[in-house]
Scaffold this motif. Structure first.
Motif, mmCIF file in Angstrom:
data_model
loop_
_atom_site.group_PDB
_atom_site.id
_atom_site.type_symbol
_atom_site.label_atom_id
_atom_site.label_comp_id
_atom_site.label_asym_id
_atom_site.label_seq_id
_atom_site.Cartn_x
_atom_site.Cartn_y
_atom_site.Cartn_z
ATOM 1 N N PRO A 239 0.833 -1.218 0.000
ATOM 2 C CA PRO A 239 0.000 0.000 0.000
ATOM 3 C C PRO A 239 0.862 1.261 0.000
ATOM 4 C CG PRO A 239 0.030 -0.988 2.177
ATOM 5 C CD PRO A 239 0.755 -1.942 1.275
ATOM 6 N N ILE A 240 0.255 2.363 -0.357
ATOM 7 C CA ILE A 240 0.945 3.652 -0.342
ATOM 8 C C ILE A 240 0.321 4.524 0.742
ATOM 9 C CG2 ILE A 240 -0.598 4.480 -2.174
ATOM 10 C CD1 ILE A 240 1.531 6.440 -3.017
ATOM 11 N N SER A 241 1.135 5.289 1.424
ATOM 12 C CA SER A 241 0.647 6.178 2.480
ATOM 13 C C SER A 241 0.497 7.588 1.910
ATOM 14 C CB SER A 241 1.620 6.186 3.661
ATOM 15 O OG SER A 241 1.154 7.055 4.673
ATOM 16 N N LEU A 242 -0.728 8.100 1.927
ATOM 17 C CA LEU A 242 -1.014 9.443 1.437
ATOM 18 C C LEU A 242 -1.886 10.185 2.436
ATOM 19 C CD1 LEU A 242 -1.840 9.008 -2.378
ATOM 20 C CD2 LEU A 242 0.158 10.113 -1.390
ATOM 21 N N MET A 243 -1.440 11.346 2.839
ATOM 22 C CA MET A 243 -2.216 12.202 3.748
ATOM 23 C C MET A 243 -2.682 11.435 4.980
ATOM 24 S SD MET A 243 -4.379 14.437 0.941
ATOM 25 C CE MET A 243 -4.916 15.631 2.177
ATOM 26 N N GLY A 244 -1.783 10.619 5.508
ATOM 27 C CA GLY A 244 -2.090 9.874 6.718
ATOM 28 C C GLY A 244 -2.946 8.645 6.505
ATOM 29 N N GLN A 245 -3.230 8.302 5.258
ATOM 30 C CA GLN A 245 -4.055 7.128 4.973
ATOM 31 C C GLN A 245 -3.247 6.096 4.205
ATOM 32 O OE1 GLN A 245 -8.075 7.646 3.579
ATOM 33 N NE2 GLN A 245 -8.042 9.840 4.048
ATOM 34 N N SER A 246 -3.498 4.841 4.492
ATOM 35 C CA SER A 246 -2.862 3.748 3.774
ATOM 36 C C SER A 246 -3.804 3.283 2.667
ATOM 37 C CB SER A 246 -2.563 2.587 4.726
ATOM 38 O OG SER A 246 -1.950 1.532 4.038
ATOM 39 N N LEU A 247 -3.360 3.455 1.427
ATOM 40 C CA LEU A 247 -4.214 3.162 0.273
ATOM 41 C C LEU A 247 -3.644 2.007 -0.529
ATOM 42 C CD1 LEU A 247 -4.768 6.822 -0.979
ATOM 43 C CD2 LEU A 247 -6.263 5.509 0.515
ATOM 44 N N SER A 248 -4.517 1.113 -0.965
ATOM 45 C CA SER A 248 -4.084 0.006 -1.811
ATOM 46 C C SER A 248 -3.982 0.481 -3.259
ATOM 47 C CB SER A 248 -5.066 -1.162 -1.720
ATOM 48 O OG SER A 248 -6.352 -0.766 -2.172
ATOM 49 N N ILE A 249 -3.089 -0.142 -4.003
ATOM 50 C CA ILE A 249 -2.899 0.175 -5.414
ATOM 51 C C ILE A 249 -3.181 -1.075 -6.232
ATOM 52 C CG2 ILE A 249 -1.295 0.978 -7.190
ATOM 53 C CD1 ILE A 249 0.375 2.274 -5.055
ATOM 54 N N THR A 250 -4.082 -0.960 -7.191
ATOM 55 C CA THR A 250 -4.289 -2.053 -8.139
ATOM 56 C C THR A 250 -4.385 -1.462 -9.539
ATOM 57 O OG1 THR A 250 -6.719 -2.011 -7.978
ATOM 58 C CG2 THR A 250 -5.541 -3.446 -6.436
ATOM 59 N N VAL A 251 -3.976 -2.261 -10.511
ATOM 60 C CA VAL A 251 -4.061 -1.834 -11.902
ATOM 61 C C VAL A 251 -4.689 -2.951 -12.733
ATOM 62 C CG1 VAL A 251 -2.092 -0.264 -11.814
ATOM 63 C CG2 VAL A 251 -1.709 -2.665 -12.385
ATOM 64 N N SER A 252 -5.375 -2.544 -13.786
ATOM 65 C CA SER A 252 -5.901 -3.496 -14.761
ATOM 66 C C SER A 252 -5.010 -3.443 -15.986
ATOM 67 C CB SER A 252 -7.347 -3.135 -15.135
ATOM 68 O OG SER A 252 -8.186 -3.242 -14.009
ATOM 69 N N VAL A 253 -4.560 -4.615 -16.440
ATOM 70 C CA VAL A 253 -3.567 -4.688 -17.516
ATOM 71 C C VAL A 253 -4.149 -5.438 -18.708
ATOM 72 C CG1 VAL A 253 -1.224 -5.390 -18.142
ATOM 73 C CG2 VAL A 253 -1.747 -4.748 -15.770
ATOM 74 N N GLY A 254 -3.959 -4.857 -19.884
ATOM 75 C CA GLY A 254 -4.340 -5.518 -21.135
ATOM 76 C C GLY A 254 -3.108 -5.700 -22.008
ATOM 77 N N ILE A 255 -2.973 -6.884 -22.619
ATOM 78 C CA ILE A 255 -1.776 -7.205 -23.406
ATOM 79 C C ILE A 255 -2.169 -7.624 -24.822
ATOM 80 C CG2 ILE A 255 0.243 -8.705 -23.594
ATOM 81 C CD1 ILE A 255 0.206 -9.010 -20.579
ATOM 82 N N ALA A 256 -1.475 -7.045 -25.790
ATOM 83 C CA ALA A 256 -1.609 -7.463 -27.189
ATOM 84 C C ALA A 256 -0.208 -7.603 -27.768
ATOM 85 C CB ALA A 256 -2.420 -6.449 -27.983
ATOM 86 N N SER A 257 -0.040 -8.474 -28.743
ATOM 87 C CA SER A 257 1.292 -8.735 -29.286
ATOM 88 C C SER A 257 1.275 -8.726 -30.811
ATOM 89 C CB SER A 257 1.829 -10.074 -28.778
ATOM 90 O OG SER A 257 0.993 -11.135 -29.215
ATOM 91 N N TYR A 258 2.446 -8.412 -31.363
ATOM 92 C CA TYR A 258 2.671 -8.528 -32.803
ATOM 93 C C TYR A 258 3.533 -9.769 -33.035
ATOM 94 C CZ TYR A 258 4.916 -7.976 -37.331
ATOM 95 O OH TYR A 258 5.380 -8.203 -38.593
ATOM 96 N N PRO A 259 3.212 -10.614 -34.019
ATOM 97 C CA PRO A 259 2.181 -10.436 -35.058
ATOM 98 C C PRO A 259 0.848 -11.122 -34.766
ATOM 99 C CG PRO A 259 3.633 -12.228 -35.660
ATOM 100 C CD PRO A 259 4.118 -11.745 -34.316
#
Length: 566
Positions: free
Chosen positions: A251-271
């Motif tokens: 988690p990241i601490s911001l303004m005295g709060q502990s916040l979780s971080i999540t990301v959504s990932v999309g993958i495409a490839s060539y060819p």
């Protein structure tokens, strides 16, 4: 001042050395080279302040040596070309190739050489300053000012060039699109400064997991991209994506709060997915959207089936945008009856979309899309206006002087962010001459936000005289304390509890009814399909009943004939 003389004529070199020593310059070491090859080696191995370069130097000529020095050292050294020729075209060619001055050997004197070296050094200093300024401007143009990552411009140009290289080399590359989950909430709650700090922290984490050959960019907002070139095996992309998710775990601490971080990932490839930059970006974006749709905080790879689904969704949204303009929406009405008398006491207005190409589109297919695209604001206002107009038409008929039923209109929780909604409702009631007591506004329990803004908007709507109903009650997570904060008067019991009344969960319906009655709420049971369900609700003193046992939703004309007896 260290000087290098590159000249194959020993006499000319000695003459130049004597002239330099007599010029009163603060000279340090004066080195010599009698071939272009030796001169180039010395120029690259030591930093000189000035180089005197003979045009006729073997094995090629001075311009070739000049270009090689400039190609390797840039503008770090002042270079003066020397020649027996007075050809102006030759002098211009030397200047264009990067020399700061051109002197005929017959004109070399103490004064001329001193002035030439000083001017060349000054020009060289100015050129280096210009080069530094250009480098700084290029850095500014190519860097994201917030995170320090490469920006969208670099991403676009790098993707195009790397894709062309992959085609030439018959190699693979992969594109990862990353979108931060729930970032808007951080901005809204903690402010934009906290949001900026949040993005900078994510950027540092991403820098820690990529290879030096990968290109990491911030595309804008909360979107990032990673371009992975020279892929031998696509399995390496999975390893990278796993590292990305793992890097976000602390988690990241911001303004005295502990916040979780999540990301959504999309993958495409060539060819495998696409062969052009634009198509590859579309594929990665589609895959990223799929990650969002499936619950966020995960990685999804592009698939053609999902792309086709997204294309249909885009086409549906485009048609939906034109539906009001084309007058394609219809309102159907489902009767609500009094539990004791089974007489009509209310109708629920239900929207239907009748498209020329698609036919009748289910609300389950277009309402969620309307909410996501914010079209629900305009559609919701259309429903309010048309429902009020229709109810007014019924009440003005000669046979219906004493209208004794109400009309229920569904609201999306998204409409509570329409700050002009209360005024719009008031205007509609005034336009069609309706009293608030004839109108009920329904919101589903599961979509209701327990926020100050939502409560304020519901209170404003309640002040117009309309009654508020909580739809699908029992399927959400409302607690007693939450319910009392909202100005609801009616609870609509979800059909799940009605239809389970004779099964294992049969004890839930009596409990819900007892809860509602103890707090003074009026009750409506929806989804009544059998006589047994109807009798169960009667026994529990439910106020109103609604379901297919009595009638399906129908057009206004049919309701007029079969229920209003007008």
């Amino acid at each position: 001042m260290d000087i290098l003389i590159i000249d194959d004529d020993a006499v000319d070199r000695m003459s130049a050395i004597r002239t330099l020593k007599n010029a009163g310059l603060n000279t340090g070491e004066i080195d010599q080279a009698d071939t272009g090859t030796e001169g180039l080696q010395k120029a690259l191995s030591k930093q000189y302040d000035a180089i005197l370069l003979d045009y006729q130097i073997p094995p090629s000529n001075g311009i070739e040596v000049l270009r090689e020095i400039r190609g390797s050292l840039g503008n770090s050294t002042a270079i003066i070309m020397l020649s027996h020729s007075n050809d102006e075209a030759l002098a211009l060619s030397c200047i264009e190739a990067g020399a700061q001055d051109f002197i005929m050997k017959s004109e070399v004197s103490v004064t001329r050489l001193k002035r030439s070296i000083l001017i060349a050094s000054e020009r060289n200093t100015l050129e280096k300053q210009v080069e530094k300024s250009n480098s700084q401007l290029r850095e500014l143009a190519e860097r994201d000012t917030l995170t320090g990552l490469r920006n969208r411009y670099v991403f676009d140009t790098t993707l195009s060039s790397e894709l062309e290289r992959a085609k030439r080399n018959s190699s693979q590359l992969a594109l990862l699109f990353l979108d931060v989950d729930n970032f808007k909430r951080i901005n809204d709650v903690l402010g934009h400064q906290a949001g900026d700090d949040f993005l900078k922290d994510i950027a540092r984490r991403l820098e820690g997991v990529i290879r030096s050959s990968d290109t990491l960019c911030r595309l804008g907002g909360d979107e990032f991209a990673i371009l992975v070139s020279d892929l031998e095996h696509l399995e390496k992309v999975r390893v990278l994506s796993d590292r990305v998710l793992e890097a976000m775990r602390p988690p990241i601490s911001l303004m005295g709060q502990s916040l979780s971080i999540t990301v959504s990932v999309g993958i495409a490839s060539y060819p495998h997915c696409a062969s052009s930059p634009m198509e590859l970006m579309k594929c990665a974006d589609v895959a990223m959207y799929r990650s969002k749709e499936l619950g966020k905080n995960q990685v999804q790879y592009y698939s053609h089936d999902f792309h086709a689904k997204m294309q249909k969704r885009i086409e549906l949204e485009n048609d939906l945008k034109l539906a009001i303009e084309r007058d394609e929406f219809r309102l159907f009405y489902q009767p609500q009856v009094d539990t004791k008398t089974e007489c009509l006491v209310g109708v629920e207005a239900l929207i239907r979309w009748e498209n020329e190409q698609r036919g009748l589109v289910s609300p389950d297919d277009f309402i969620p899309l309307a909410e996501e695209s914010h079209l629900i604001i305009d559609i919701g206002r259309w429903v309010i206006s048309k429902a009020c107009e229709q109810f007014s038409d019924w009440s003005r008929l000669p046979q219906s002087e004493n209208v004794t039923f109400t009309i229920a209109i569904n609201l999306s929780a998204k409409q509570l962010k329409d700050y002009g909604l209360s005024s719009y409702l008031t205007d509609c009631m005034a336009t069609y001459g309706l009293a608030g007591k004839f109108i009920e506004l329904e919101l589903t329990e599961s979509s209701l936000e327990d926020s100050v803004e939502a409560i304020e908007m519901l209170n404003e709507l309640s002040k117009t005289g309309v009654r508020l109903a909580l739809d699908d009650f029992g399927m959400g997570y409302s607690s007693l304390s939450q319910l009392k904060r909202f100005p609801f008067e009616i609870l609509k019991i979800d059909k799940y509890f009605v239809q389970a009344s004779g099964e294992l969960d049969s004890g839930l319906l009596p409990a819900i009814c007892a809860f509602a009655h103890s707090l003074g709420y009026e009750t409506v049971a929806e989804g009544i399909e059998t006589e047994e369900q109807k009798e169960a609700c009667k026994a529990l003193s439910v106020g109103r009943l609604q379901g297919f046992l009595f009638a399906k939703p129908m057009p206004a004309e049919e309701l007029l004939v079969s229920w209003l007896d007008l």
